[in-house]
Design a protein around this motif. Structure first.
Motif, mmCIF file in Angstrom:
data_model
loop_
_atom_site.group_PDB
_atom_site.id
_atom_site.type_symbol
_atom_site.label_atom_id
_atom_site.label_comp_id
_atom_site.label_asym_id
_atom_site.label_seq_id
_atom_site.Cartn_x
_atom_site.Cartn_y
_atom_site.Cartn_z
ATOM 1 N N PRO A 14 28.594 34.498 -107.217
ATOM 2 C CA PRO A 14 28.984 34.637 -105.808
ATOM 3 C C PRO A 14 29.719 35.961 -105.564
ATOM 4 O O PRO A 14 30.577 36.349 -106.351
ATOM 5 C CB PRO A 14 29.917 33.443 -105.575
ATOM 6 C CG PRO A 14 29.543 32.449 -106.619
ATOM 7 C CD PRO A 14 29.117 33.269 -107.814
ATOM 8 N N GLU A 74 24.640 35.270 -103.744
ATOM 9 C CA GLU A 74 24.763 34.909 -105.158
ATOM 10 C C GLU A 74 23.504 35.346 -105.891
ATOM 11 O O GLU A 74 23.577 36.101 -106.851
ATOM 12 C CB GLU A 74 24.973 33.403 -105.307
ATOM 13 C CG GLU A 74 25.198 32.982 -106.744
ATOM 14 C CD GLU A 74 25.616 31.539 -106.875
ATOM 15 O OE1 GLU A 74 25.595 31.047 -108.011
ATOM 16 O OE2 GLU A 74 25.976 30.901 -105.874
ATOM 17 N N ASN A 124 30.769 38.940 -102.127
ATOM 18 C CA ASN A 124 30.822 39.249 -100.699
ATOM 19 C C ASN A 124 30.535 40.724 -100.476
ATOM 20 O O ASN A 124 30.803 41.555 -101.347
ATOM 21 C CB ASN A 124 32.204 38.910 -100.130
ATOM 22 C CG ASN A 124 32.493 37.436 -100.205
ATOM 23 O OD1 ASN A 124 31.656 36.611 -99.883
ATOM 24 N ND2 ASN A 124 33.688 37.103 -100.650
ATOM 25 N N ALA A 128 27.775 36.870 -97.732
ATOM 26 C CA ALA A 128 27.915 36.446 -99.119
ATOM 27 C C ALA A 128 26.530 36.332 -99.728
ATOM 28 O O ALA A 128 25.556 36.032 -99.041
ATOM 29 C CB ALA A 128 28.626 35.100 -99.176
ATOM 30 N N ASP A 147 33.376 40.890 -106.034
ATOM 31 C CA ASP A 147 32.881 39.698 -106.711
ATOM 32 C C ASP A 147 33.693 38.485 -106.276
ATOM 33 O O ASP A 147 34.571 38.582 -105.417
ATOM 34 C CB ASP A 147 32.895 39.884 -108.232
ATOM 35 C CG ASP A 147 34.281 39.986 -108.835
ATOM 36 O OD1 ASP A 147 35.290 39.714 -108.144
ATOM 37 O OD2 ASP A 147 34.371 40.341 -110.026
ATOM 38 N N TRP A 148 33.444 37.342 -106.871
ATOM 39 C CA TRP A 148 34.107 36.098 -106.457
ATOM 40 C C TRP A 148 35.609 36.110 -106.688
ATOM 41 O O TRP A 148 36.344 35.340 -106.086
ATOM 42 C CB TRP A 148 33.463 34.907 -107.146
ATOM 43 C CG TRP A 148 33.606 34.912 -108.646
ATOM 44 C CD1 TRP A 148 32.868 35.644 -109.533
ATOM 45 C CD2 TRP A 148 34.532 34.178 -109.416
ATOM 46 N NE1 TRP A 148 33.281 35.406 -110.814
ATOM 47 C CE2 TRP A 148 34.310 34.490 -110.779
ATOM 48 C CE3 TRP A 148 35.532 33.273 -109.102
ATOM 49 C CZ2 TRP A 148 35.056 33.955 -111.802
ATOM 50 C CZ3 TRP A 148 36.269 32.728 -110.145
ATOM 51 C CH2 TRP A 148 36.018 33.067 -111.473
ATOM 52 N N ASN A 149 36.089 37.016 -107.525
ATOM 53 C CA ASN A 149 37.529 37.168 -107.750
ATOM 54 C C ASN A 149 38.156 38.208 -106.836
ATOM 55 O O ASN A 149 39.349 38.463 -106.925
ATOM 56 C CB ASN A 149 37.804 37.582 -109.202
ATOM 57 C CG ASN A 149 37.651 36.429 -110.156
ATOM 58 O OD1 ASN A 149 38.036 35.313 -109.848
ATOM 59 N ND2 ASN A 149 37.075 36.693 -111.308
#
Length: 101
Positions: free
Chosen positions: A19, A54, A21, A52, A73-75
Motif C-alpha cells: 500500500p 497497492e 499513497n 492510493a 509508502d504505507w509508513n
C-alpha cells in the motif's frame, strides 16, 4: 493546432504490491484514464490528484507540465528513501485527445 486544453500527456503510477499513497499536480488539467468506480483515487481539483495504490496501474491524462509528484509508502516514508513507493512514468505528447470540460 493545440489550444492548451488537449490532454496530450500521460502519467502512469505502478504499484509494487505494498500500500502506498501519491499526489500529482500539473499546471494544466488532469483526469483519470479508464476510471474505475472501485478505485480509491480522488481527483482533488482540475490540476491535482491524490490516491492510493497497492498493485496494478493507474493512468492519468494531463495538459501542460508536471508540477509535482509526491510518493509515500504505507509508513509515510517518501521516495526515493523507500523501495516500496510506486513507480512513476511520464510521457509527453502521446495523444491528441481533447479535454471534454
Amino acid at each position: 493546432m493545440q489550444d492548451g486544453n488537449e490532454l496530450t500527456n500521460i502519467v502512469t503510477i505502478i504499484g509494487k504490491g505494498v500500500p502506498a499513497n501519491y499526489e500529482i499536480s500539473v499546471d494544466g488539467d488532469i483526469e483519470m484514464v479508464d476510471a474505475d468506480p472501485l478505485e480509491k483515487t480522488t481527483i482533488v481539483s482540475e490540476h491535482a490528484v491524490e490516491g492510493a495504490i497497492e498493485t496494478g496501474v493507474q493512468r492519468f491524462r494531463f495538459s501542460g507540465q508536471m508540477a509535482n509528484v509526491h510518493l509515500v509508502d504505507w509508513n509515510g516514508v517518501a521516495a526515493p528513501e523507500s523501495s516500496s513507493t510506486p513507480e512513476v512514468h511520464i510521457d509527453y505528447g502521446v495523444s491528441g485527445r481533447k479535454n471534454s470540460r
